[in-house]
Design an enzyme around this catalytic site. Structure first.
Site, mmCIF file in Angstrom:
data_model
loop_
_atom_site.group_PDB
_atom_site.id
_atom_site.type_symbol
_atom_site.label_atom_id
_atom_site.label_comp_id
_atom_site.label_asym_id
_atom_site.label_seq_id
_atom_site.Cartn_x
_atom_site.Cartn_y
_atom_site.Cartn_z
ATOM 1 N N TYR A 102 59.308 32.339 50.849
ATOM 2 C CA TYR A 102 58.881 31.898 52.191
ATOM 3 C C TYR A 102 58.619 33.118 53.060
ATOM 4 C CZ TYR A 102 58.898 26.898 52.975
ATOM 5 O OH TYR A 102 58.546 25.590 53.014
ATOM 6 N N GLU B 215 57.002 32.862 56.614
ATOM 7 C CA GLU B 215 56.298 32.435 57.829
ATOM 8 C C GLU B 215 56.111 33.612 58.772
ATOM 9 O OE1 GLU B 215 58.806 29.172 57.399
ATOM 10 O OE2 GLU B 215 57.539 27.880 58.629
ATOM 11 N N ASP C 149 30.140 29.207 58.281
ATOM 12 C CA ASP C 149 30.990 28.742 57.185
ATOM 13 C C ASP C 149 30.264 29.141 55.904
ATOM 14 O OD1 ASP C 149 32.214 27.405 55.126
ATOM 15 O OD2 ASP C 149 32.557 25.565 56.253
ATOM 16 N N THR D 8 35.828 29.739 51.657
ATOM 17 C CA THR D 8 36.823 29.527 50.613
ATOM 18 C C THR D 8 36.763 30.757 49.712
ATOM 19 O OG1 THR D 8 35.162 28.291 49.379
ATOM 20 C CG2 THR D 8 36.796 27.014 50.612
ATOM 21 N N LYS E 140 34.736 29.508 45.279
ATOM 22 C CA LYS E 140 33.414 29.024 44.824
ATOM 23 C C LYS E 140 32.633 30.187 44.212
ATOM 24 C CE LYS E 140 33.292 25.153 48.064
ATOM 25 N NZ LYS E 140 34.200 25.371 49.214
ATOM 26 N N ARG F 156 41.810 29.016 44.437
ATOM 27 C CA ARG F 156 41.539 28.014 45.463
ATOM 28 C C ARG F 156 42.204 28.472 46.751
ATOM 29 N NH1 ARG F 156 39.762 23.058 43.176
ATOM 30 N NH2 ARG F 156 39.713 22.211 45.276
HETATM 31 N N1 DSN Z 1 34.181 20.292 48.072
HETATM 32 C C1 DSN Z 1 33.313 21.377 48.474
HETATM 33 C C2 DSN Z 1 31.984 21.277 47.838
HETATM 34 O O1 DSN Z 1 31.874 20.652 46.799
HETATM 35 O O2 DSN Z 1 31.019 21.823 48.345
HETATM 36 C C3 DSN Z 1 33.215 21.490 49.914
HETATM 37 O O3 DSN Z 1 34.461 21.376 50.462
#
Ligand code: DSN
Length: 414
Positions: free
Chosen positions: A52, A54, A197, A223, A226, A232
């Site tokens: 932990y 925080e 984003d 994120t 991707k 993740r």
């Molecule tokens: N789930 C993601 C996507 O497939 O683009 C977006 O959050």
């Protein structure tokens, strides 16, 4: 290799093995998925999950944080270097939390957000009415023109009427480049903040293969899994130190509790991969592979939103059958995709009239142009006969044999 899980919980172990086999045998073409590095998974599956912490490095609410402080500092430094900016918060558990943090930091309840609507390629957390972000803030939306491109003059016209506090650019299903500079001009004209984003295009941005959101955006979310191919997770970036201190407070204690230190370590490991010169080679291949799909689909008369792609994904507009039918047919053939709404869609979000396809995951497995030529043609064969299960089963045998030639991981878990 023997795994503790194999004896302590054989049921879950077996499902992990099944999923590992699925990932080996199928062609993964969901544009937001990827095969992360083994080193990333090792960091995620480490003792760091026990800790932990925080707060932020050197300002924690728990003792024993001297090691995880160093890890988080390294993750922050690497993220800043990667995106060439002054501030990074590596704690968001996911992209959704990153976006909510930004709104919480920069807006008051019910202030206005202008973003792209869901069916044109926007995201739930861009103030969609079904998301908490659309209930706490007022969402207004722009779309795409008839050809499937952003019409920047139209965005300006809407922004002048709406007078938003924040404009969001960056999407889940937009196959073309985002002109961040033009968006900043629009934001300046109406006195709005600009948020990028870049969850889908982050890997391209850091490779120099997509225009950069800085210096145009006040704040950027992404994120890390991707096209960045890390664990993740979420990430917030800014070059504006006033925005930065608001972000830190909004995330903790505002929105999240303890950061996931094992994931933060894994983010650091992923960023190191992204900083290597060969990262650009990977992203160039990702883009080349999409171009092969575009060519094959156009040659066979398929309708692509915007007529093609500049990035890692494409969106097919379907007419006679739904995105759901297409997704199911391709699943039967061992090709994993997702149905997607398209601009002006008349079918429901559960059916949709579109199919989104991306090349990042298969490129991570080493597939190149000739492989994507084969894959594109298999997709065409399936979609030309979308109800023919027997044909899909035959194609599946070819797909599995082809897919097994490209390694994913040596073992199902570490
Ligand atoms: N789930 C993601 C996507 O497939 O683009 C977006 O959050």
């Amino acid at each position: 290799m023997a795994f503790h899980l194999q004896t302590s919980d054989p049921q879950i172990f077996d499902f992990i093995c099944q999923e590992w086999r699925r990932q080996n045998e199928h062609l993964e073409m969901i544009a937001s998925e990827n095969y992360t590095f083994e080193s990333v998974m090792e960091a995620m599956g480490s003792v760091l999950t026990n800790k932990y912490a925080e707060g932020y490095p050197s300002k924690r609410y728990y003792g024993g944080c001297e090691v995880v402080d160093k890890i988080e500092e390294i993750a922050i430094e690497r993220a800043k270097k990667l995106f060439n900016c002054a501030f990074a918060n590596v704690q968001p558990h996911a992209g959704s939390q990153a976006n909510m943090t930004i709104y919480h930091a920069l807006l008051k309840p019910h202030e206005r957000i202008l973003s792209m609507d869901l069916s044109s390629g926007g995201h739930l957390t861009h103030a969609s009415p079904v998301s908490l972000t659309g209930k706490h803030f007022q969402g207004f939306f722009y779309g795409l023109n008839h050809e499937g491109w952003i019409d920047y003059d139209e965005v300006l016209k809407i922004a002048k009427i709406v007078r938003p506090k924040l404009i969001v650019c960056g999407y889940s299903a937009y196959p073309r480049e985002v002109d961040f500079k033009r968006f900043r001009e629009i934001a300046n004209e109406v006195g709005a903040l600009l948020m990028g984003d870049v969850a889908h295009i982050a890997g391209l941005v850091v490779a120099g293969e997509h225009p950069h959101p800085f210096p145009h955006c006040h704040v950027v979310s992404t994120t890390t899994h991707k096209t960045l191919r890390g664990p993740r997770g979420g990430l917030i970036l800014s070059d504006d130190l006033e925005v930065a201190s608001k972000i830190d407070r909004a995330l903790f204690p505002g929105l999240q509790g303890g950061p996931l230190m094992h994931v933060i370590a894994a983010k650091a490991v992923g960023f190191l991969e992204n900083l290597k010169p060969e990262w650009r080679d990977y992203i160039i291949q990702v883009k080349r592979n999409v171009q092969v799909l575009v060519k094959v689909f156009l040659e066979h008369g398929f309708d692509l939103v915007s007529g093609g792609s500049d990035n890692h994904l494409l969106v097919m507009r379907l007419h006679e059958y739904s995105g759901k039918d297409a997704q199911i047919a391709l699943d039967r053939a061992g090709i994993t995709t997702n149905k997607n709404s398209v601009p002006g869609d008349t079918r429901s979000p559960m059916l949709t009239s579109g199919l989104r396809l991306g090349s990042a995951a298969l490129t991570s497995r080493g597939m190149q142009e000739e492989d994507f030529h084969f894959i594109g043609n298999k997709i065409v064969e399936v979609l030309q006969d979308v109800q023919n299960s027997a044909k899909h089963a035959r194609i599946r045998e070819e797909v599995v044999a082809f897919s097994k030639r490209y390694k994913t991981y040596d073992t199902p878990i570490f």
